[in-house]
Design an enzyme around this catalytic site. Structure first.
Site, PDB file in Angstrom:
ATOM      1  N   ARG A  32       0.821  -1.226   0.000  1.00 35.10           N
ATOM      2  CA  ARG A  32       0.000   0.000   0.000  1.00 35.10           C
ATOM      3  C   ARG A  32       0.846   1.263   0.000  1.00 35.10           C
ATOM      4  O   ARG A  32       0.472   2.270   0.595  1.00 35.10           O
ATOM      5  CB  ARG A  32      -0.934   0.017   1.224  1.00 35.10           C
ATOM      6  CG  ARG A  32      -1.948  -1.097   1.274  1.00 35.10           C
ATOM      7  CD  ARG A  32      -3.114  -0.756   0.367  1.00 35.10           C
ATOM      8  NE  ARG A  32      -4.187  -1.715   0.519  1.00 35.10           N
ATOM      9  CZ  ARG A  32      -5.314  -1.463   1.172  1.00 35.10           C
ATOM     10  NH1 ARG A  32      -5.516  -0.312   1.733  1.00 35.10           N
ATOM     11  NH2 ARG A  32      -6.252  -2.384   1.233  1.00 35.10           N
ATOM     12  N   ARG A  36      -3.076   6.905   1.143  1.00 34.27           N
ATOM     13  CA  ARG A  36      -3.562   8.077   1.859  1.00 34.27           C
ATOM     14  C   ARG A  36      -2.567   8.766   2.792  1.00 34.27           C
ATOM     15  O   ARG A  36      -2.851   9.845   3.292  1.00 34.27           O
ATOM     16  CB  ARG A  36      -4.830   7.704   2.633  1.00 34.27           C
ATOM     17  CG  ARG A  36      -6.004   7.436   1.722  1.00 34.27           C
ATOM     18  CD  ARG A  36      -7.153   6.777   2.448  1.00 34.27           C
ATOM     19  NE  ARG A  36      -6.810   5.408   2.801  1.00 34.27           N
ATOM     20  CZ  ARG A  36      -7.592   4.606   3.503  1.00 34.27           C
ATOM     21  NH1 ARG A  36      -8.743   5.043   3.967  1.00 34.27           N
ATOM     22  NH2 ARG A  36      -7.222   3.369   3.761  1.00 34.27           N
ATOM     23  N   ARG A  45      -6.463  11.963  -5.668  1.00 34.67           N
ATOM     24  CA  ARG A  45      -7.680  11.258  -5.253  1.00 34.67           C
ATOM     25  C   ARG A  45      -8.882  12.209  -5.223  1.00 34.67           C
ATOM     26  O   ARG A  45      -9.973  11.847  -5.647  1.00 34.67           O
ATOM     27  CB  ARG A  45      -7.418  10.650  -3.868  1.00 34.67           C
ATOM     28  CG  ARG A  45      -8.584  10.012  -3.170  1.00 34.67           C
ATOM     29  CD  ARG A  45      -8.821   8.616  -3.665  1.00 34.67           C
ATOM     30  NE  ARG A  45      -9.881   7.983  -2.900  1.00 34.67           N
ATOM     31  CZ  ARG A  45     -11.172   8.190  -3.103  1.00 34.67           C
ATOM     32  NH1 ARG A  45     -11.586   9.036  -4.015  1.00 34.67           N
ATOM     33  NH2 ARG A  45     -12.079   7.547  -2.376  1.00 34.67           N
ATOM     34  N   ASP A  82      -7.121  -2.186  -7.176  1.00 30.80           N
ATOM     35  CA  ASP A  82      -7.614  -2.802  -5.942  1.00 30.80           C
ATOM     36  C   ASP A  82      -8.011  -4.239  -6.245  1.00 30.80           C
ATOM     37  O   ASP A  82      -8.333  -4.570  -7.397  1.00 30.80           O
ATOM     38  CB  ASP A  82      -8.809  -2.028  -5.378  1.00 30.80           C
ATOM     39  CG  ASP A  82      -9.096  -2.451  -3.942  1.00 30.80           C
ATOM     40  OD1 ASP A  82      -8.408  -1.945  -3.039  1.00 30.80           O
ATOM     41  OD2 ASP A  82      -9.968  -3.315  -3.724  1.00 30.80           O
ATOM     42  N   TYR A 158     -15.342 -10.594   0.557  1.00 32.79           N
ATOM     43  CA  TYR A 158     -16.019  -9.313   0.284  1.00 32.79           C
ATOM     44  C   TYR A 158     -17.261  -9.523  -0.577  1.00 32.79           C
ATOM     45  O   TYR A 158     -18.282  -8.865  -0.393  1.00 32.79           O
ATOM     46  CB  TYR A 158     -15.062  -8.347  -0.427  1.00 32.79           C
ATOM     47  CG  TYR A 158     -13.948  -7.846   0.470  1.00 32.79           C
ATOM     48  CD1 TYR A 158     -14.148  -6.757   1.311  1.00 32.79           C
ATOM     49  CD2 TYR A 158     -12.711  -8.469   0.495  1.00 32.79           C
ATOM     50  CE1 TYR A 158     -13.131  -6.295   2.140  1.00 32.79           C
ATOM     51  CE2 TYR A 158     -11.684  -8.023   1.324  1.00 32.79           C
ATOM     52  CZ  TYR A 158     -11.910  -6.936   2.142  1.00 32.79           C
ATOM     53  OH  TYR A 158     -10.914  -6.491   2.970  1.00 32.79           O
TER      54      TYR A 158
END
Ligand code: 1CP
Length: 349
Positions: A32, A36, A45, A82, A158
């Site tokens: 990652r 962020r 973003r 992703d 998920y």
């Protein structure tokens, strides 16, 4: 026998380690690493619209992929995308809710699983392959480009649960109640993951990583059926067309089952989570495969002397074998940039 090779320019250090060589210093990248904690990521973003729009915008996704390479000089870039673009490409509704994570229309039963659309799967993902091409053309030849997919089990958690959960109860329940229906979903995910990874390779990815972030809650029989076997099928499916591609597996949380995974899947490296003891990694894993890991992402948030001590312990214990320095899981948004700089300086110093 391991050979010690000083870092040089002819082949990216990551590829050397994945073929069993030892590099001093070891190559370093962080799971990652685009994300962020970087102000330049937050800027892109904010302009991109939704998170999925960012994943499907090749110019912006390539820019974001390269940001941590430009800022820190990591040894590898990982495609910005992703794991949940796969359900999206199969026609399941996926969205990313700010500060909440992914939300999907959960697959409640076998009927819902059967309604997934296989047609147009690769076409839907064409922007991702375009991103890979753009990144490769903007990357120094010394920096390796990693493509990836989620492992079928983790992606299925998920798809069935509709969101992340601490115990993956929905998917585990589905698999117990309707093992054949769940097998159908896993088989579908194996098949499309192989296609997806091969297309990333064709576009310019040089290494692949399979993220099984939620493998750790499975009892051993379920681990064998839903984690080990699908990983083995993906590795052999990819290698049938691309025999030499290096593959890293990340069966997070499986503890004593890591060596079985390393041996039976045929991966070149395992990404070790934070809980694995260094002696275990050295004695049970590093003699057979390269190892990646396993600094605690929260220690990278705290920084200071404790961070340096742990970096030194990892280097001391694992640095004389094939090692890729990384975290035990993804970097977290509150990580200070100066701690990442401190980490890289320490590993390379
Ligand atoms: O709004 C935002 O910016 C969303 C944050 C974000 C980012 C930056 C998400 C949502 N995904 C990503 C990118 C991402 N995801 C990458 C890019 C490349 C890089 O590493 O820099 C990769 C490899 C992933 C993989 C991924 N997504 C995994 C496997 C690795 C892991 O961390 O365990 C998983 C489980 C996901 C699902 C997902 N996507 C996003 C979030 C917040 C989550 C996790 C949710 C949860 O904890 O259940």
């Amino acid at each position: 026998m391991d050979t010690v090779i000083q870092s040089s320019t002819e082949k990216p250090a990551l590829l050397k380690v994945l073929s069993g060589e030892v590099c001093h210093p070891p190559p370093i990248w962080l799971m990652r690493q685009a994300g962020r904690y970087l102000p330049e990521y937050l800027e892109v973003r904010a302009d991109a619209g939704s998170f999925l729009e960012l994943c499907y915008n090749p110019e912006l996704a390539a820019q974001v992929t390269l940001q941590p390479i430009i800022r820190f000089g990591f040894d590898a870039a990982i495609l910005f995308s992703d794991i949940l673009v796969i359900p999206d490409a199969l026609g399941q509704k996926v969205s990313f809710v700010q500060n909440e994570g992914p939300v999907l229309d959960p697959l409640k039963d076998f009927e819902a699983v059967k309604s997934l659309r296989r047609e147009g799967f690769l076409e839907h993902l064409a922007p991702v392959f375009e991103t890979v091409k753009l990144v490769r053309s903007g990357l120094d030849p010394n920096v390796a480009l990693i493509g990836f997919c989620g492992a079928p089990w983790t992606v299925a958690t998920y798809m069935v649960g509709g969101r992340g959960s601490p115990d993956q109860a929905a998917a585990r329940g589905f698999a117990y109640q309707d093992p054949d229906g769940f097998q159908y979903l896993i088989d579908l995910l194996v098949e499309v993951s192989v296609e997806y990874l091969l297309a990333q390779l064709n576009a310019g990815a040089q290494v692949l990583q399979i993220f099984d972030s939620w493998a750790g809650n499975l009892p051993e029989g379920e681990f064998a059926r839903w984690c080990l076997k699908p990983a083995k099928q993906i590795v052999s499916g990819v290698r049938a067309k691309a025999p030499d591609v290096p593959i890293i597996g990340f069966p997070r949380g499986v503890g004593p089952l890591y060596p079985v995974y390393a041996k039976e899947t045929g991966v070149n490296a395992v990404s070790c989570d934070t809980s694995l003891p260094l002696k275990f990694i050295k004695n049970q894993l590093q003699h057979h495969v390269a190892v990646q890991g396993n600094l605690d992402p929260l220690l990278l948030v705290s920084g200071g002397a404790a961070l340096e001590t742990r970096i030194d312990e990892i280097l001391h214990e694992l640095g004389d074998g094939p090692l890729i320095f990384n975290l035990g899981h993804g970097i977290v948004p509150q990580t200070p940039i100066k701690h990442v700089e401190q980490l890289i300086a320490r590993v390379r110093g």
